[in-house]
Design a protein around this motif. Structure first.
Motif, PDB file in Angstrom:
ATOM      1  N   GLN A 129       0.823  -1.128   0.147  1.00  0.00           N
ATOM      2  CA  GLN A 129      -0.035   0.113  -0.147  1.00  0.00           C
ATOM      3  C   GLN A 129       1.013   1.230   0.061  1.00  0.00           C
ATOM      4  N   MET A 130       0.630   2.031  -0.979  1.00  0.00           N
ATOM      5  CA  MET A 130       1.227   3.159  -1.082  1.00  0.00           C
ATOM      6  C   MET A 130       0.490   4.352  -0.230  1.00  0.00           C
ATOM      7  N   ASN A 131       0.905   4.895   0.824  1.00  0.00           N
ATOM      8  CA  ASN A 131      -0.148   5.602   1.710  1.00  0.00           C
ATOM      9  C   ASN A 131       0.184   7.209   1.369  1.00  0.00           C
ATOM     10  N   THR A 144      -4.363   7.819  -2.641  1.00  0.00           N
ATOM     11  CA  THR A 144      -3.603   6.537  -2.065  1.00  0.00           C
ATOM     12  C   THR A 144      -4.491   5.800  -1.030  1.00  0.00           C
ATOM     13  N   ALA A 145      -5.852   6.127  -0.777  1.00  0.00           N
ATOM     14  CA  ALA A 145      -6.816   5.637   0.176  1.00  0.00           C
ATOM     15  C   ALA A 145      -7.102   4.142  -0.522  1.00  0.00           C
ATOM     16  N   ARG A 146      -7.134   4.164  -1.884  1.00  0.00           N
ATOM     17  CA  ARG A 146      -7.711   3.021  -2.535  1.00  0.00           C
ATOM     18  C   ARG A 146      -6.687   1.924  -2.511  1.00  0.00           C
ATOM     19  N   PRO A 147      -7.235   0.817  -2.658  1.00  0.00           N
ATOM     20  CA  PRO A 147      -6.453  -0.687  -2.406  1.00  0.00           C
ATOM     21  C   PRO A 147      -5.529  -0.490  -3.937  1.00  0.00           C
ATOM     22  N   LEU A 148      -5.776  -0.146  -4.992  1.00  0.00           N
ATOM     23  CA  LEU A 148      -5.015   0.075  -5.993  1.00  0.00           C
ATOM     24  C   LEU A 148      -4.804   1.588  -6.137  1.00  0.00           C
ATOM     25  N   VAL A 149      -3.558   1.845  -6.154  1.00  0.00           N
ATOM     26  CA  VAL A 149      -3.519   3.428  -6.087  1.00  0.00           C
ATOM     27  C   VAL A 149      -3.119   3.913  -7.526  1.00  0.00           C
ATOM     28  N   ILE A 150      -4.222   3.714  -8.295  1.00  0.00           N
ATOM     29  CA  ILE A 150      -4.549   4.068  -9.495  1.00  0.00           C
ATOM     30  C   ILE A 150      -5.538   4.919  -9.803  1.00  0.00           C
ATOM     31  N   ASN A 151      -5.719   5.229 -11.132  1.00  0.00           N
ATOM     32  CA  ASN A 151      -6.806   5.882 -11.630  1.00  0.00           C
ATOM     33  C   ASN A 151      -7.228   5.346 -13.078  1.00  0.00           C
ATOM     34  N   VAL A 152      -8.189   5.208 -13.140  1.00  0.00           N
ATOM     35  CA  VAL A 152      -8.814   4.699 -14.742  1.00  0.00           C
ATOM     36  C   VAL A 152      -9.957   5.610 -15.290  1.00  0.00           C
ATOM     37  N   ASP A 153      -9.930   6.061 -16.535  1.00  0.00           N
ATOM     38  CA  ASP A 153     -10.785   7.099 -16.829  1.00  0.00           C
ATOM     39  C   ASP A 153     -10.610   7.109 -18.200  1.00  0.00           C
ATOM     40  N   TYR A 154     -11.464   8.034 -18.858  1.00  0.00           N
ATOM     41  CA  TYR A 154     -11.213   8.308 -20.246  1.00  0.00           C
ATOM     42  C   TYR A 154     -10.206   9.414 -20.398  1.00  0.00           C
ATOM     43  N   TYR A 155      -9.415   9.515 -21.493  1.00  0.00           N
ATOM     44  CA  TYR A 155      -8.552  10.372 -21.880  1.00  0.00           C
ATOM     45  C   TYR A 155      -8.773  11.814 -21.430  1.00  0.00           C
ATOM     46  N   ASP A 156      -9.919  12.294 -21.755  1.00  0.00           N
ATOM     47  CA  ASP A 156     -10.558  13.607 -21.816  1.00  0.00           C
ATOM     48  C   ASP A 156     -11.560  13.845 -20.542  1.00  0.00           C
TER      49      ASP A 156
END
Length: 564
Positions: free
Chosen positions: A66-68, A418-430
């Motif tokens: 986990q990255m906090n 960083t509170a998410r279990p996976l410290v990433i974001n997934v969304d549309y480019y715009d």
């Protein structure tokens, strides 16, 4: 048993003691009618393993690195990294639970993670945010191939999001045709704004800036008038990262100054003759460095910038010691929200001062070298979990769920990713601009609130609450202030200026990553020239050393790979 549980020696002894006192019975007394048919259970396991939202019939746990974030990632009181809105919803919907075995803040995360990798003792799931580590994991066959689970467990909308980037994004995590790591989507965050203390501008009787030079004169006045400095302290001008230019995930870089000269340091670019060169070696970059040196001599650039680390820069803002930095649209969330909580009378404003050299164009390549990647330990029984988590958090809760108010409420509370279990974001480019456009439409009554996605609705409520409090002269909630300042004030400037996300082009085969030894050579040379410890003629020496230490060979390799 489908879910393996580790029992430590002490726990094992306790378990044996229980069996001894209970007559060592091996099966609990369960009535026949309460037992679930084996066939049904197997079907549930199969559905869970091959669909986006199928729920596991038994709790599935996974160990996690986990990255906090700072201040416990701004989680509400009582919430933890293993028990928060995200983990509770994932447990409710999928019956999964994270067990964090390694936790570290972002600036120290890689160091400890590399030790785990070297010891071949990695957790079931982790985020990797440097290509060297990812390459090492692949080369040593330490992580799972995610190709099949992406096809079966990533939702249609998640796949659509990845498709909005073309083929290059998924390709960045693909080795020999196998998807070995799920990359974070590199959403276009737009250019850096110059964030200034507008209350200081007014206090000094100055006009708000219309150009970068106007802004530099304002910062010069901040320093001359010792704004934010206590007795015995040196006043601080424009704070900046000691790398000078940064990735899209960082504040405090001074990229807009390089833009003035059409310079693209740390990027590969195409010369007018069609040749690919490393942008840090060009005449445009040399001119930009000379200009930055001049700003340093004038006291506009923080005199101690070379010694500052990211956390230290943040502290300077939060403690009210500086009134100027370049930052992305989300700067109100971090670090400005904490500063506003400390000093409610401070007034930070974003300024979009677009000035670019004639040869700026789109003649440069982007890189995934700074991106984050989710990987799964080789041999973990449920590698599909990562796709299910992504599908739930970035598709279902935002677009379909009617029971995810707590999850989506985190956006308005400015809970750090960083509170998410996976410290990433997934969304549309715009996505950055679409969200703001939709919020504005709802605020202007052009569309009804029910047309907003859950994420948009969360921001909409925060922004309207802020405006209501502001108009009535009531105390303003810091979270609502940050939502309005980022989504409406900052991104609104880009929308009003007709900003469009640029078409991204990537290098073929290679991502153009520059070895650490060359990165350090560049960083040190630029610092020395900016501070005046080396004359500007030293730039040519730096270029030659860069080529001699492997840069020439790297350049020729990239040119060969991308020659048409």
């Amino acid at each position: 048993m489908r879910v393996k549980k580790k029992i430590w020696p002490a726990a094992a002894a306790a378990a044996c003691a229980v069996l001894m006192f209970s007559g060592c019975t091996s099966e609990p007394d369960v009535k026949e009618e309460t037992k679930k048919p084996v066939a049904d259970t197997e079907e549930e396991w199969e559905e869970a393993a091959t669909t986006s939202y199928g729920k596991y019939p038994e709790l599935v746990t996974y160990t996690l690195a986990q990255m906090n974030g700072a201040n416990n990632s701004n989680l509400p009181s009582g919430d933890t990294y293993e028990n928060n809105a995200y983990t509770r919803y994932l447990k409710k919907m999928l019956n999964i639970q994270n067990e964090n075995i390694y936790m570290e803040r972002e600036d120290r995360y890689n160091e400890g993670l590399n030790v785990l990798v070297q010891d071949r003792n990695i957790p079931d799931i982790m985020v990797v945010n440097d290509r060297e580590t990812l390459n090492l994991l692949v080369e040593n066959d330490m992580i799972e191939d995610l190709s099949q689970v992406y096809e079966s467990c990533a939702s249609d909308k998640i796949k659509e999001m990845y498709d909005s980037y073309g083929t290059a994004l998924l390709a960045s995590g693909t080795y020999d045709g196998k998807l070995m790591a799920l990359p974070e989507t590199v959403i276009d965050h737009g250019p850096c704004f110059l964030w200034l203390r507008r209350d200081w501008i007014k206090q000094l009787g100055l006009e708000e800036p219309e150009s970068l030079e106007d802004a530099f004169k304002i910062i010069e006045a901040f320093v001359e008038n010792r704004m934010g400095a206590d007795e015995g302290e040196e006043p601080i001008g424009l704070i900046c990262d000691n790398s000078l230019v940064g990735s899209t995930s960082e504040n405090y870089s001074i990229d807009p100054i390089f833009d003035l000269f059409g310079a693209h340091p740390r990027k590969w670019q195409i010369r007018s003759d069609g040749e690919i060169v490393y942008g840090s070696l060009t005449a445009s970059t040399k001119r930009a460095i000379a200009y930055i040196h001049n700003l340093y001599e004038r006291g506009i650039i923080d005199k101690n910038f070379a010694l500052r680390e990211q956390n230290n820069l943040r502290d300077l803002v939060v403690d009210g010691k500086c009134g100027a930095f370049f930052g992305l649209w989300w700067s109100p969330n971090n670090p400005l929200m904490d500063e506003v909580m400390n000093s409610p009378d401070s007034d930070w404003e974003p300024y979009y001062l677009v000035q670019r050299g004639e040869d700026y164009g789109t003649n440069f390549y982007n890189s995934f070298s700074d991106n984050k990647y989710v990987v799964v330990r080789k041999g973990y029984e449920h590698p599909e979990i990562v796709m299910k988590i992504v599908s739930v958090l970035f598709d279902y809760t935002r677009y379909a769920a009617d029971d995810a108010d707590e999850v989506n409420g985190y956006f308005a509370l400015n809970v750090d990713p960083t509170a998410r279990p996976l410290v990433i974001n997934v969304d549309y480019y715009d996505a950055t601009y679409t969200v703001t456009k939709d919020i504005r439409k709802a605020m202007n009554r052009e569309i009804t609130e029910d047309k907003l996605s859950a994420l948009e609705d969360s921001y909409y409520k925060a922004c309207t609450t802020y405006l209501t409090s502001y108009v009535k002269g009531e105390d303003v909630n810091a979270e609502d202030w940050a939502a309005y300042k980022s989504r409406i004030s900052a991104i609104g400037l880009l929308v009003d200026h007709g900003y469009e996300p640029p078409t991204i082009q990537y290098l073929a085969e290679s991502d153009g990553e520059v070895p650490t030894i060359l990165q350090n050579l560049e960083k040190n040379a630029f610092i020395q020239m900016v501070m005046g410890n080396k004359p500007m003629d030293y730039f040519e020496t730096f270029v030659e050393e860069w080529k001699e230490q492997g840069g020439q060979e790297l350049s020729e390799k990239i040119r060969q790979e991308n020659r048409k």
